[in-house]
Structures are given as C-alpha cells and as structure tokens.
Design a protein around this motif. Structure first.
Motif, mmCIF file in Angstrom:
data_model
loop_
_atom_site.group_PDB
_atom_site.id
_atom_site.type_symbol
_atom_site.label_atom_id
_atom_site.label_comp_id
_atom_site.label_asym_id
_atom_site.label_seq_id
_atom_site.Cartn_x
_atom_site.Cartn_y
_atom_site.Cartn_z
ATOM 1 N N TYR A 152 6.216 7.820 -7.596
ATOM 2 C CA TYR A 152 4.981 7.900 -6.816
ATOM 3 C C TYR A 152 4.040 6.824 -7.328
ATOM 4 O O TYR A 152 4.253 6.210 -8.364
ATOM 5 C CB TYR A 152 4.323 9.282 -6.932
ATOM 6 N N GLY A 153 2.968 6.597 -6.569
ATOM 7 C CA GLY A 153 1.966 5.617 -6.984
ATOM 8 C C GLY A 153 2.485 4.181 -6.930
ATOM 9 O O GLY A 153 3.385 3.876 -6.163
ATOM 10 N N PRO A 154 1.876 3.298 -7.736
ATOM 11 C CA PRO A 154 0.938 3.545 -8.832
ATOM 12 C C PRO A 154 -0.464 3.915 -8.354
ATOM 13 O O PRO A 154 -0.801 3.726 -7.189
ATOM 14 C CB PRO A 154 0.909 2.203 -9.565
ATOM 15 N N CYS A 155 -1.250 4.454 -9.298
ATOM 16 C CA CYS A 155 -2.643 4.772 -9.009
ATOM 17 C C CYS A 155 -3.409 3.493 -8.664
ATOM 18 O O CYS A 155 -3.006 2.386 -9.056
ATOM 19 C CB CYS A 155 -3.304 5.429 -10.215
ATOM 20 N N VAL A 156 -4.502 3.651 -7.965
ATOM 21 C CA VAL A 156 -5.301 2.489 -7.578
ATOM 22 C C VAL A 156 -5.806 1.726 -8.802
ATOM 23 O O VAL A 156 -5.950 0.496 -8.757
ATOM 24 C CB VAL A 156 -6.475 2.899 -6.677
ATOM 25 N N GLY A 193 0.797 -1.213 0.000
ATOM 26 C CA GLY A 193 0.000 0.000 0.000
ATOM 27 C C GLY A 193 0.835 1.272 0.000
ATOM 28 O O GLY A 193 1.819 1.387 0.715
ATOM 29 N N HIS A 194 0.458 2.226 -0.870
ATOM 30 C CA HIS A 194 1.052 3.566 -0.937
ATOM 31 C C HIS A 194 2.495 3.527 -1.455
ATOM 32 O O HIS A 194 2.931 2.512 -1.997
ATOM 33 C CB HIS A 194 0.933 4.273 0.407
ATOM 34 N N ASN A 195 3.197 4.609 -1.264
ATOM 35 C CA ASN A 195 4.566 4.776 -1.763
ATOM 36 C C ASN A 195 5.201 5.853 -0.901
ATOM 37 O O ASN A 195 4.609 6.912 -0.694
ATOM 38 C CB ASN A 195 4.539 5.188 -3.240
ATOM 39 N N ILE A 196 6.392 5.596 -0.393
ATOM 40 C CA ILE A 196 7.033 6.516 0.539
ATOM 41 C C ILE A 196 7.271 7.888 -0.089
ATOM 42 O O ILE A 196 7.391 8.890 0.620
ATOM 43 C CB ILE A 196 8.366 5.915 1.068
#
Length: 338
Positions: free
Chosen positions: A197-201, A127-130
């Motif tokens: 960043y991401g990836p998008c959902v 989940g998410h990205n630092i």
C-alpha cells in the motif's frame, strides 16, 4: 464511488473538483495565453500569481448515468484479499510505507547517454496504489503535512466501469519513464506497484527530495461531477509551517506546471479544465502534503475526470495515454532545458 469501484475512503491527496479561486489579472492573462497556444505558455512569469494556501471544499461526486467503457488493467472492483504481486523488477510487495523510507524505485535501465536531459533526475509519482483498498487502516492514518494533518494516502477514484485511477497513473508513469529515459534523464519512481500500500504522501515528497530531483510530477485523474472535464495542473502555494516551506520551489514549480500544461494541450488535444483554474489549466493549492513537503520543483497533474464520459473516452484509450505521457515529458524537457 460507483458500483464495482473502490469504497469511498477519505479523498486523496490531490483530488480536486473544487470551485476555482477568484480571478486575478494573472489568471485572466493565462486564459488568453492558453487560447493563443504553446508559445504563449512559454511567456509564463514564474514569479507571479496569487498565493492560495487555504484548503477548499471538495465538490460532491456525481455518478455518471451511462456506463463508461472499460479499459485494460486491474479493476478497482476486484474483491477479496490479493497476494502481493511481483513488480517490474521481480521483487514482491513490501510490507508498507516504512520499508525503504525515502528510497524510491530507481530506473532499472540506463538512460540514453547522449540525450538532452543527460545528468538530470526526474521524480515520477504514480498517484495512489491499486492495493490501498485492502489496507484502509494503514492508509487512513493521519500524517503531518506541515500545515496540518491528512490521511497517509487514499484509494483514488475510478471510472464507472471500474478502471482505477491507480492503474491509470501507473500506466502513464511507465510511458513517461520510457520517454524521459530516451531523453537521457534518470527517472525515480515513488513506487512501481511493488508495495502492499502507499507510500504515504509524506514519503512521496521525501523520495523526490532525497533523489535531489530536478523536476517532480505526480500523476492523477480526477473524480468530479459529470460535465466537468479537461485537465489541470496543481501548483504549490506559498506555505510555511512545521516541515513545510515551499518558498524556494513556488517559482520554479509554476514554470514547470505552465510548460507541462502548454505541451499537454498541444500534444493530447485535451482542453484545460472547465471547472478548475478559470480556463488556464492551472490551480494553486496549499493543502497537499506531496507539494507542501517537497524541496524540489513539483506539480500534480489531473489528466481528466474519470466521472465524465467524454474524458473517460480519453483516459481509457492507450493511444491517448501515450500522448499524455509525451505532453508531460515535453513540458518537463522544456523546463529542464530552460
């Protein structure tokens, strides 16, 4: 969000902290099954349950009054721009979600040739990205999840001491990959910290679909109020709209989630959530793009609450994170082996 943690961006795809739905006979039965232990979980009826496709409100997050212990790994409090760091494979961060759309990150090592999961593919979604906090414009952009629109991604939560959910989820993902690989499974990641960043959902779902995963799990930790503790597994509701049609995966996803929940209790000793799911450790949602757009059996797991000191003691302990990975892996194995 507390001092030294990510700025509060729009909440993530998968955050909970919402009041549980109304009780049903299935929920009551599952409460009894959790108390009875793992054997009861294996009696789960994958076809039962009440659909919950309505988006429910997120409860306000309360900051803990005491400082949570820090844990190894990048802090959510890091300030200033960072250059993309190398991934485990030695590549640098991609420019964003458009790069390699739907490709994912394949396991660089061959799975065990004679393992019980030989020939199976598992999608692991940390989940998410630092780095999401450095790209708020990109992650805040709206994407279509079939039944509506949501943010591409969010920063996730963190402990009061700055241990980020994104760091936690990637650590557990690495441990889970090793266990599944030793069982013979091919493991595909949605990302491995190599992206800007991401990836998008939407892409997270697409990666599992493209891999034709036999099972998929998205790893998270919650950001609810102090006193709210325990884990819960989020199951896809029956939804249909636009590109979303979960009808083929609702049943198998419920079975996957029940088996993960039962094994998670047994292996970690962590209790089911006392604020979501009526004591079952299971919650059904229809507002998450990562589930709505999946065409393969998929669940989210919120491994604990990063705002509760008792749960933080577990989440920041490396030995417990290894148990968490083992419990999730055992649940996936049980599901794939029938």
């Amino acid at each position: 969000m507390s001092k030294g943690s990510f700025p509060r961006a729009p909440r993530r795809d998968g955050v909970s902290g919402r009041p549980g739905g109304r009780a049903t006979p299935l929920i009551a039965a599952l409460v009894a099954l959790v108390a009875a232990g793992l054997a009861g979980w294996l009696l789960w009826d994958a076809g039962g349950g009440e659909d919950d496709s309505a988006k429910r409100p997120v409860a306000a997050t309360s900051a803990a009054t005491s400082r949570a212990p820090a844990a190894p790994g990048p802090s959510a409090a890091a300030s200033g721009p960072r250059s993309p760091s190398p991934s485990a494979s030695g590549t640098t961060a991609s420019p964003g979600p458009s790069a390699g759309e739907g490709a994912g990150v394949a396991d660089g090592e061959a799975p065990r040739a004679d393992g019980p999961l030989k020939g199976k593919v598992v999608l692991v979604d940390p989940g998410h990205n630092i780095r999401n906090s450095e790209h708020t414009a990109e992650i805040n952009r709206s994407v279509d999840i079939g039944t509506g629109r949501k943010e591409c991604d969010t920063t996730g939560t963190s402990t009061d001491a700055g241990y980020a959910e994104a760091t936690f989820s990637l650590d557990v993902a690495h441990r889970l990959r090793t266990i599944l690989r030793n069982q013979g499974a091919k493991v595909v990641f949605t990302h491995d910290g190599e992206r800007a960043y991401g990836p998008c959902v939407t892409e997270r779902a697409a990666i599992g679909n493209k891999a034709h995963a036999d099972a998929a799990v998205s790893l998270h930790a919650d950001g609810s109020a102090v006193g709210n503790r325990g884990f819960h597994v989020i199951l896809p509701a029956l939804v249909k709209g636009g590109a979303a049609d979960t009808a083929p995966i609702v049943g198998p996803s419920k079975e996957l989630g029940a088996r993960i929940a039962g094994n998670f209790v047994r292996t970690t000793g962590s209790p089911p959530s006392n604020y979501i799911g009526g004591g079952t450790g299971l919650d059904t949602r229809g507002d998450l793009g990562g589930l709505n757009l999946s065409t393969v059996p998929k669940v989210f797991i919120e491994c604990g609450n990063m705002r509760d000191p008792e749960d933080v003691g577990r989440l920041t302990d490396a030995a417990w994170r290894e148990k968490a990975a083992q419990g999730i892996a055992d649940g996936i194995t049980d599901f794939l082996r029938g």
